[in-house]
Design a protein around this motif. Structure first.
Motif, PDB file in Angstrom:
ATOM      1  N   UNK A  44     -11.737   5.632 -19.911  1.00 17.38           N
ATOM      2  CA  UNK A  44     -10.989   6.126 -18.716  1.00 17.38           C
ATOM      3  C   UNK A  44     -11.876   6.142 -17.284  1.00 17.38           C
ATOM      4  N   UNK A  45     -13.113   6.467 -17.704  1.00 20.58           N
ATOM      5  CA  UNK A  45     -14.282   6.579 -16.647  1.00 20.58           C
ATOM      6  C   UNK A  45     -14.220   5.312 -15.990  1.00 20.58           C
ATOM      7  N   UNK A  57     -12.449   4.086 -12.247  1.00 21.39           N
ATOM      8  CA  UNK A  57     -13.510   3.495 -11.191  1.00 21.39           C
ATOM      9  C   UNK A  57     -13.128   2.248 -10.575  1.00 21.39           C
ATOM     10  N   UNK A  58     -12.730   1.364 -11.862  1.00 22.18           N
ATOM     11  CA  UNK A  58     -12.342   0.212 -11.270  1.00 22.18           C
ATOM     12  C   UNK A  58     -10.929  -0.024 -10.485  1.00 22.18           C
ATOM     13  N   UNK A 116      -8.690  -0.690  -5.177  1.00 19.06           N
ATOM     14  CA  UNK A 116      -7.572  -0.008  -4.323  1.00 19.06           C
ATOM     15  C   UNK A 116      -8.126   0.148  -2.930  1.00 19.06           C
ATOM     16  N   UNK A 117      -9.506   0.468  -2.787  1.00 15.25           N
ATOM     17  CA  UNK A 117     -10.194   0.657  -1.629  1.00 15.25           C
ATOM     18  C   UNK A 117     -10.408  -0.396  -0.910  1.00 15.25           C
ATOM     19  N   UNK A 177      -5.174  -3.796 -14.619  1.00 11.60           N
ATOM     20  CA  UNK A 177      -6.320  -3.148 -15.465  1.00 11.60           C
ATOM     21  C   UNK A 177      -5.792  -2.870 -16.682  1.00 11.60           C
ATOM     22  N   UNK A 178      -4.562  -2.324 -16.949  1.00  8.44           N
ATOM     23  CA  UNK A 178      -4.221  -2.113 -18.285  1.00  8.44           C
ATOM     24  C   UNK A 178      -4.181  -3.510 -19.091  1.00  8.44           C
ATOM     25  N   UNK A 179      -3.740  -4.538 -18.716  1.00  5.83           N
ATOM     26  CA  UNK A 179      -3.676  -5.821 -19.192  1.00  5.83           C
ATOM     27  C   UNK A 179      -5.206  -6.050 -19.514  1.00  5.83           C
TER      28      UNK A 179
END
Lengths: 322, 454
Positions: free
Chosen positions: B49-50, B54-55, B60-61, B82-84
């Motif tokens: 999760x961490x 972070x990714x 996104x930024x 990210x999920x993939x």
């Protein structure tokens, strides 16, 4: 005296039971308490980061994110109020909060109660593969030793080999068993069993049921039918309904407990496979959400590897370690 | 279905962003916090999760994203990717040998579903891949485990090596391998007893079996409901045995599937199969990208189409489509269509696969399934003539049909009304076809579902 020192003094002289309990819980204890102690050593005085790491430890024990956040918040509040920044003492507050949180949610009574003249019927439910049948064997062995005339009822007519598995246990234990043909209506097997128990004056009847995921509406309805049918034969029965939960279960354990509580009158939870590395934090989460107490925990594969759940010992094992 | 509530949570989080014109540190912060809680509640491993949040934040930024017009969509894409990434970006399948038997060994904790999965895999191999399968009953510890596998072997119709409980699992495995080679089976599946990863003696036994038969695949069974410890368990088994894959079992519950999201990433062991029910047919090949789509509520059209291809008789479908288009759609066709849909499996499971349909409660699904049953029963109580020519249904016929089917006239009227609606839909489709445009969402033969009160 802080709770930890109280617990330490209480268990200073380790009786046999505590010893076994600790052996079984060794893995969980090591994980949890080592982390806690490492944390204590890392910080001279607590700060935001300390609490974040504390939160991580709780979440990694499957306590659940909401409960973990709440516990941390309570600890934070108290530490601010009392102006405590010593990590050791913060940890004591943490254990305190968990203890009080559990204890204040309702009764703590583990052993089954037996009535004169009418059998105590225990309905055993749970999802697939949690160890229902093995737990039943352990419970039967426990109460047979206490002189209770015990009957097993094999109402898991669905899973291949389930009836055979319970029959093997009945033979090993030397207790009686009622079975039905495979694919038979489980409610009818349960009825036959409870009826036999009433007519032949058994003290204790354990009804095994097929594992079912709590999302299967028809299987849950079947369970409530089993419960109803038992109640027709003996009023008030089943007096006890245990939900069996695997200690490695995550937050789904809470959903399991909720769903099974809807169709049966859950009177307790048995946590199995506590001898693995999981921390069984789900114990606290379920109690917090539903108030259902943990009655027993399974600590191994042998027949006597079933212990009464003892909150003191559990938290001691989890937090104090040695 | 697994992941469902994670899906709900995430789509709720994305919705909030819709009003925002761009992503900023501050609106990101709140959203990431919510994503974090949603994932933790789903039992995704804390460390995963961490890293995940972070990714997402980093991507996104990035300047590129900030300039995009729709931050919500952009974010969905980032989270999806990210999920993939977490689930493994490539499909990983079981590798089968061509010239000799493939040996598959099932391992795992107690109660994760090894024996059941062995049965399901045998079924899949025999019926879908035309392979000859030999099962080996290597769980000599759990009472009646061998009986269980024996019964499964009989049901599936495959052979089994059953040497009772007095022989060591290593010896059973060696004998089974000999038999598989001598008698030219395609696949040998070895079932082993459940064990804790900290039980050194039993872990050694698995090592011995592995050394004795050199399996091509060592599959770890993982319960979809497992909590934070799932990763530790997988790591321990992997360190001892060098796993080739994992099977997620019990994905048909309401688990949020955190273990599935964590294992591949934390251990490098790919998920190869998923168990999605208690029936022998309930074993699916795992596709990471499809799973990611489903988690984000984007549906899984590919699986739907595959299911449809398997279940729907193409000739039959063409016939009824043609009939529909020509405006000669009658109750016989409606019934045929209904039967085709039913072959696909439960309506609830099906709807999960259709994009944009997440908000259906189990009660609604059940009601719809009941309704489908009603339609079937009622049409079945009609004569051939009535089915082809519903217009002749007047009062006395209706009473007869209602009595015959055990339903009320009102229910019969509802069925007729749906029939009219479907007919109207068909006409509309025909107009679309003639004008050369496709209807929105065009699901072909399934278009009629709209008339079923969904």
């Amino acid at each position: 005296m802080g709770l930890i020192s109280f617990l330490k003094s209480k268990f200073h002289k380790k009786d046999n039971q505590t010893e076994k309990y600790n052996q079984g819980l060794e893995k969980s204890r090591k994980n949890f308490s080592n982390k806690l102690q490492n944390l204590t050593m890392k910080y001279k005085s607590v700060n935001q980061e300390y609490f974040e790491e504390l939160e991580e430890i709780l979440i990694e024990s499957d306590v659940g994110v909401n409960l973990a956040l709440q516990i941390i918040e309570d600890v934070l509040e108290e530490s601010k109020k009392e102006k405590i920044s010593d990590p050791q003492r913060i940890n004591e507050i943490l254990v305190d909060k968990m203890f009080v949180g559990y204890a204040s949610k309702g009764d703590i009574q583990n052993e089954l109660t037996f009535l004169e003249g009418t059998p105590t019927v225990l309905l055993v439910v749970g999802v697939n593969g949690v160890g229902k049948t093995t737990t039943i064997a352990k419970l039967a062995s426990r109460y047979k030793k206490q002189g209770k005339k015990t009957l097993l009822v094999a109402a898991d007519t669905f899973r291949a080999g389930a009836t055979e598995q319970l029959t093997v246990w009945a033979e090993r234990l030397g207790v009686d068993i009622i079975t039905g043909p495979s694919e038979a209506d489980p409610a009818s097997v349960a009825y036959d069993g409870v009826r036999k128990a009433r007519l032949e004056n058994y003290d204790f009847v354990i009804v095994d049921t097929a594992g079912r995921l709590q999302t299967k509406a028809n299987l849950m309805a079947e369970l409530s039918k089993i419960k109803r049918v038992i109640g027709k034969e003996i009023e008030e029965a089943p007096q006890e309904t245990f939900l069996i939960i695997d200690a490695t279960t995550g937050q789904n354990g809470v959903m399991q407990a909720k769903a099974f509580a809807e169709v049966t009158n859950l009177t307790g939870v048995v946590i199995t496979k506590m001898d693995g590395t999981s921390k069984g934090g789900i114990i606290l989460a379920i109690r917090d959400e539903l108030g259902v107490p943990v009655r027993f925990i399974g600590l191994g594969e042998k027949l006597d590897d079933l212990e009464e759940f003892d909150l003191d010992k559990y938290l001691y094992g989890l937090c104090v370690g040695e | 279905m697994a992941f469902e509530s994670l899906t709900d949570k995430l789509s709720g989080i994305f919705k909030k962003l819709r009003g925002q014109s761009r992503l900023t540190e501050s609106n990101m912060e709140d959203m990431l916090k919510e994503i974090r809680i949603a994932l933790l509640e789903a039992d995704v491993n804390y460390k995963v999760v961490k890293e995940f949040t972070n990714n997402v934040k980093e991507k996104a930024l990035g300047q590129e994203v900030l300039r995009k017009v729709n931050p919500s969509q952009m974010l969905v894409k980032i989270v999806h990717d990210e999920l993939v990434e977490l689930l493994g970006s490539e499909d990983s399948e079981i590798h089968y040998q061509n010239t000799r038997p493939t040996i598959i060994m099932m391992v795992g904790l107690q109660g994760t579903g090894k024996t059941t999965t062995a049965g399901k895999l045998a079924y899949l191999l025999k019926n879908k891949m035309n392979k000859t399968v030999l099962l080996a009953a290597g769980d000599v510890y759990r009472p009646a485990a061998i009986d269980q596998l024996d019964q499964l072997a009989k049901t599936v119709g495959v052979d089994i090596v059953n040497m009772g409980t007095k022989v060591s699992p290593v010896e059973i495995s060696i004998k089974a391998k000999e038999k598989a080679f001598n008698e030219h089976y395609d696949v040998l599946i070895i079932d082993t007893a459940g064990r804790l990863q900290i039980d050194e003696q039993l872990m050694q036994e698995l090592n011995d079996i592995r050394d004795a038969v050199s399996p091509d695949e060592i599959l770890l069974l993982v319960d979809a409901m497992s909590g934070q410890d799932a990763v530790n368990v997988a790591n321990a088994f992997n360190a001892q045995l060098a796993l080739t894959g994992a099977v997620m079992s019990k994905l048909d519950g309401d688990s949020r599937g955190g273990a599935a999201l964590s294992i591949r990433h934390m251990t490098g062991v790919p998920i190869k199969l998923t168990g999605v029910g208690e029936k022998l047919t309930d074993l699916d090949v795992f596709h990471p990208d499809r799973m990611a789509d489903r988690i984000l509520g984007m549906g899984d059209v590919v699986t739907l189409v595959e299911k449809a291809q398997e279940a729907i008789d193409e000739k039959e479908a063409k016939k009824s489509v043609n009939k529909m288009m020509s405006g000669k759609f009658d109750l016989t066709d409606m019934l045929a269509q209904l039967k085709q849909v039913k072959k696909l499996g439960s309506l609830g499971g099906l709807l999960k696969l259709i994009p944009g349909m997440p908000k259906i409660t189990p009660e609604q699904t059940e009601a719809a399934e009941r309704e489908m049953k009603n339609v079937e029963v009622i049409i079945n109580s009609m004569t051939e003539e009535e089915r082809h020519n519903p217009d002749i249904l007047k009062y006395s016929r209706k009473i007869r049909i209602a009595n015959g089917s055990g339903k009320s006239v009102a229910e019969l009227n509802r069925v007729l009304k749906k029939y009219e609606q479907m007919k109207a839909t068909m006409k509309q489709l025909e107009t679309y076809r003639k004008s050369g445009r496709m209807p929105p969402g065009g699901l072909g033969g399934l278009g009629g579902m709209g008339g079923l009160g969904m």
